[in-house]
Design an enzyme around this catalytic site. Sequence first.
Site, PDB file in Angstrom:
ATOM      1  N   LEU A 239       1.349  -0.903   0.011  1.00 17.73           N
ATOM      2  CA  LEU A 239       0.016  -0.017  -0.155  1.00 17.73           C
ATOM      3  C   LEU A 239       0.608   1.457  -0.207  1.00 17.73           C
ATOM      4  O   LEU A 239       1.983   0.633   0.498  1.00 17.73           O
ATOM      5  CB  LEU A 239      -0.881  -0.056   1.292  1.00 17.73           C
ATOM      6  N   ASP A 240       0.436   1.999  -0.599  1.00 16.33           N
ATOM      7  CA  ASP A 240       1.265   3.432  -0.672  1.00 16.33           C
ATOM      8  C   ASP A 240       1.145   3.966   0.237  1.00 16.33           C
ATOM      9  O   ASP A 240       0.334   3.900   1.151  1.00 16.33           O
ATOM     10  CB  ASP A 240       0.962   4.550  -2.081  1.00 16.33           C
ATOM     11  N   ILE A 241       2.004   5.176   0.314  1.00 15.76           N
ATOM     12  CA  ILE A 241       2.235   5.813   2.661  1.00 15.76           C
ATOM     13  C   ILE A 241       0.668   6.736   2.541  1.00 15.76           C
ATOM     14  O   ILE A 241       0.891   6.885   3.814  1.00 15.76           O
ATOM     15  CB  ILE A 241       3.180   6.760   1.900  1.00 15.76           C
TER      16      ILE A 241
END
Length: 385
Positions: free
Chosen positions: A116-118
């Site tokens: 999952l991205d930030i």
Amino acid sequence: MTEHEQPRPAGEKLQKVLARLGLASRREIETWIAEGRVKVNGAAATLGQRVDANDAIALDGRLLKREEITGSVRRVLIYNKPDGEICTRDDPEGRPTVFDRLPRPKEGRWINIGRLDINTTGLLLFTTDGELANRLMHPSYQMDREYAVRVRGEVTEEMLENLKNGVMLEDGPAKFTDIKEAPGGEGFNHWYHCVVMEGRNREVRRLWESQGLVVSRLKRVRFGPVFLTSELTMGRWREMDQREVDILSAEVGLTPQALPAMKEKTREKLDRLQRKSAKPVEVRGKRVLRPAKDQAGAENARPSRAPRREDGEQRAPRGPRKDSGERRENGRGTPVAERPSDVKKRQPRPAVELSERPARKPRPATPGKRPPAGDGQRPGFGRKR
């Protein structure tokens, strides 16, 4: 054996054996083999090479013990990822990672199943079994991912049809297999639940952006049969039990594997770590010294200590205190015994019973404040949509 049947190759693929140890996923191990970091019987390994129990396998010059190869453990963690954490082990910028809150496994290491991205929150799975991680991420096993997304802008039926039929992105065609409008949201902010079958980089955000819309919040609420519910709050994790691990393994065609027995002391330690994981990480700033007082405040400042004597002699040591019955004088020459009688000694505060504390008023619910996080059950399993 007929003349058309080919003999089955002996042994097991090297990357599959190493992945089962929890060293990394199969894809990452294939990169190690191509870089020459893995050796079999003293020679550099090749992609697709098969090994058996008699082969000596070394990684970065360290010979793997036979019990390491045969004694792999399949553990799985469910984690509710907060905003601001990145899915990597080491970050050059020093940002917090998803591994910072997880307990350290006794055998192997945690492998994140997907990323999952930030700025994306929600469900993230970890396992010590690299083969399980590889199958859950491989497109051939059709593990669908469901997201709760808040979209800013006017969404038309034509846009939804385009997203379900497929659009062309920079790395190829992509689409949502299902889109449902969710309750909540106000004005130009609306919540939707959408499902994708792949785990491509920022795929959900790019799909909505292809229609001229902006994703203001994104949260993963389901991965295959695993749901994220409100019981698992942001920043907390829990380990799957035997039944849940067996169900997840069966989804990708793996045989059940018994979890190792856990001592009571170890279980209590994990419970403490789990409770601690929900607390935010304290970041201490640099110590700031108080500025020196200016001349305006010098009058009210405490008088400075007298300078040291010029002859260099030390002060005389303070003698023993006088008995409480003797008369002493304070700094103004007034005997202590002659102080006004209205000076009262500090009394201890009485204990407060729990029943005497007023009940806290519940906070009013704000519609659209938080996305729906599942079906309200314990984080676990459900039927695919």
